[in-house]
Design an enzyme around this catalytic site. Sequence first.
Site, PDB file in Angstrom:
ATOM      1  N   ASP A  35      -5.578   6.433 -12.940  1.00 38.25           N
ATOM      2  CA  ASP A  35      -5.020   7.036 -11.732  1.00 38.25           C
ATOM      3  C   ASP A  35      -5.971   8.118 -11.214  1.00 38.25           C
ATOM      4  O   ASP A  35      -6.533   8.886 -11.994  1.00 38.25           O
ATOM      5  CB  ASP A  35      -3.635   7.645 -12.034  1.00 38.25           C
ATOM      6  CG  ASP A  35      -2.849   7.929 -10.765  1.00 38.25           C
ATOM      7  OD1 ASP A  35      -1.851   7.241 -10.520  1.00 38.25           O
ATOM      8  OD2 ASP A  35      -3.251   8.858 -10.006  1.00 38.25           O
ATOM      9  N   ASN A  97       7.661   2.944  -9.871  1.00 38.10           N
ATOM     10  CA  ASN A  97       8.382   3.443  -8.704  1.00 38.10           C
ATOM     11  C   ASN A  97       8.511   2.316  -7.680  1.00 38.10           C
ATOM     12  O   ASN A  97       7.541   1.604  -7.416  1.00 38.10           O
ATOM     13  CB  ASN A  97       7.625   4.625  -8.100  1.00 38.10           C
ATOM     14  CG  ASN A  97       7.553   5.804  -9.057  1.00 38.10           C
ATOM     15  OD1 ASN A  97       8.517   6.107  -9.738  1.00 38.10           O
ATOM     16  ND2 ASN A  97       6.397   6.453  -9.121  1.00 38.10           N
ATOM     17  N   VAL A 106       2.454   3.602  -2.904  1.00 37.46           N
ATOM     18  CA  VAL A 106       1.558   2.462  -2.636  1.00 37.46           C
ATOM     19  C   VAL A 106       2.367   1.166  -2.776  1.00 37.46           C
ATOM     20  O   VAL A 106       2.887   0.870  -3.862  1.00 37.46           O
ATOM     21  CB  VAL A 106       0.360   2.464  -3.609  1.00 37.46           C
ATOM     22  CG1 VAL A 106      -0.552   1.282  -3.309  1.00 37.46           C
ATOM     23  CG2 VAL A 106      -0.405   3.782  -3.531  1.00 37.46           C
ATOM     24  N   HIS A 110       2.761  -1.517  -9.229  1.00 36.94           N
ATOM     25  CA  HIS A 110       1.931  -0.877 -10.245  1.00 36.94           C
ATOM     26  C   HIS A 110       2.824  -0.248 -11.290  1.00 36.94           C
ATOM     27  O   HIS A 110       3.862   0.326 -10.973  1.00 36.94           O
ATOM     28  CB  HIS A 110       0.992   0.182  -9.638  1.00 36.94           C
ATOM     29  CG  HIS A 110       1.655   1.147  -8.718  1.00 36.94           C
ATOM     30  ND1 HIS A 110       2.060   0.814  -7.442  1.00 36.94           N
ATOM     31  CD2 HIS A 110       2.005   2.446  -8.884  1.00 36.94           C
ATOM     32  CE1 HIS A 110       2.616   1.863  -6.860  1.00 36.94           C
ATOM     33  NE2 HIS A 110       2.601   2.868  -7.730  1.00 36.94           N
ATOM     34  N   HIS A 112       2.799   2.651 -14.025  1.00 37.91           N
ATOM     35  CA  HIS A 112       2.113   3.830 -14.551  1.00 37.91           C
ATOM     36  C   HIS A 112       2.292   3.827 -16.066  1.00 37.91           C
ATOM     37  O   HIS A 112       3.417   3.672 -16.553  1.00 37.91           O
ATOM     38  CB  HIS A 112       2.765   5.123 -14.041  1.00 37.91           C
ATOM     39  CG  HIS A 112       2.720   5.329 -12.559  1.00 37.91           C
ATOM     40  ND1 HIS A 112       1.857   6.215 -11.947  1.00 37.91           N
ATOM     41  CD2 HIS A 112       3.456   4.794 -11.546  1.00 37.91           C
ATOM     42  CE1 HIS A 112       2.068   6.220 -10.632  1.00 37.91           C
ATOM     43  NE2 HIS A 112       3.037   5.365 -10.368  1.00 37.91           N
TER      44      HIS A 112
HETATM   45  P1  5GP Z   1       3.423   5.663  -6.632  1.00 36.97           P
HETATM   46  O1  5GP Z   1       3.870   6.977  -6.077  1.00 36.97           O
HETATM   47  O2  5GP Z   1       3.285   4.608  -5.557  1.00 36.97           O
HETATM   48  O3  5GP Z   1       4.239   5.200  -7.799  1.00 36.97           O
HETATM   49  O4  5GP Z   1       1.995   5.928  -7.273  1.00 36.97           O
HETATM   50  C1  5GP Z   1       0.796   5.728  -6.603  1.00 36.97           C
HETATM   51  C2  5GP Z   1      -0.286   6.270  -7.517  1.00 36.97           C
HETATM   52  O5  5GP Z   1      -1.530   5.812  -7.038  1.00 36.97           O
HETATM   53  C3  5GP Z   1      -0.361   7.806  -7.561  1.00 36.97           C
HETATM   54  O6  5GP Z   1      -0.212   8.261  -8.898  1.00 36.97           O
HETATM   55  C4  5GP Z   1      -1.749   8.112  -6.992  1.00 36.97           C
HETATM   56  O7  5GP Z   1      -2.379   9.192  -7.630  1.00 36.97           O
HETATM   57  C5  5GP Z   1      -2.481   6.799  -7.225  1.00 36.97           C
HETATM   58  N1  5GP Z   1      -3.544   6.525  -6.256  1.00 36.97           N
HETATM   59  C6  5GP Z   1      -3.448   6.623  -4.912  1.00 36.97           C
HETATM   60  N2  5GP Z   1      -4.613   6.258  -4.332  1.00 36.97           N
HETATM   61  C7  5GP Z   1      -5.453   5.925  -5.353  1.00 36.97           C
HETATM   62  C8  5GP Z   1      -6.798   5.472  -5.394  1.00 36.97           C
HETATM   63  O8  5GP Z   1      -7.474   5.297  -4.381  1.00 36.97           O
HETATM   64  N3  5GP Z   1      -7.333   5.224  -6.615  1.00 36.97           N
HETATM   65  C9  5GP Z   1      -6.603   5.408  -7.776  1.00 36.97           C
HETATM   66  N4  5GP Z   1      -7.233   5.127  -8.923  1.00 36.97           N
HETATM   67  N5  5GP Z   1      -5.330   5.836  -7.760  1.00 36.97           N
HETATM   68  C10 5GP Z   1      -4.755   6.090  -6.578  1.00 36.97           C
END
Ligand code: 5GP
Length: 127
Positions: A35, A97, A106, A110, A112
Amino acid sequence: MAYSYDNQNIFARILRGEIPNNTVLETEHSLAFHDIAPQAPVHVLVIPKGPYVTYDHFAAEASAEEIVDFTQTVGLVCAQMEVTPGAGDAGYRMIANSGSNGVQDVPHLHIHILGGRMLGRMLSRNG
Ligand code: 5GP
């Protein structure tokens, strides 16, 4: 139920090689990478390569081969990051999420994988 997938989301762009990532593991159907804003010493994201928005979407429409690959990749990443409690380390948390109540930023499935420190209780009461 029709799911709509936005192929301009950031993880789709990572999968197309338009944005770099720090890869932990890549398989035929899955990609695991660190991340960009880690919330724990271990914070890895595991994504399927197919265009799935959420886990329920993936479960409904992915092939058995994709589902097995993704599930095994999650397990292999836990082992690789040395957080598996079965192998003597302290454990980890998996989070997926989903949607607006789940505060998914996103819109590409995914998982985590978080570990390397005590993570506290599952949810805070004040959201
Ligand atoms: P969500 O809130 O959708 O569950 O988590 C999205 C995750 O994607 C976040 O923890 C954020 O830090 C990570 N993230 C967003 N953009 C990028 C990126 O360009 N590269 C990487 N490696 N992680 C990302």
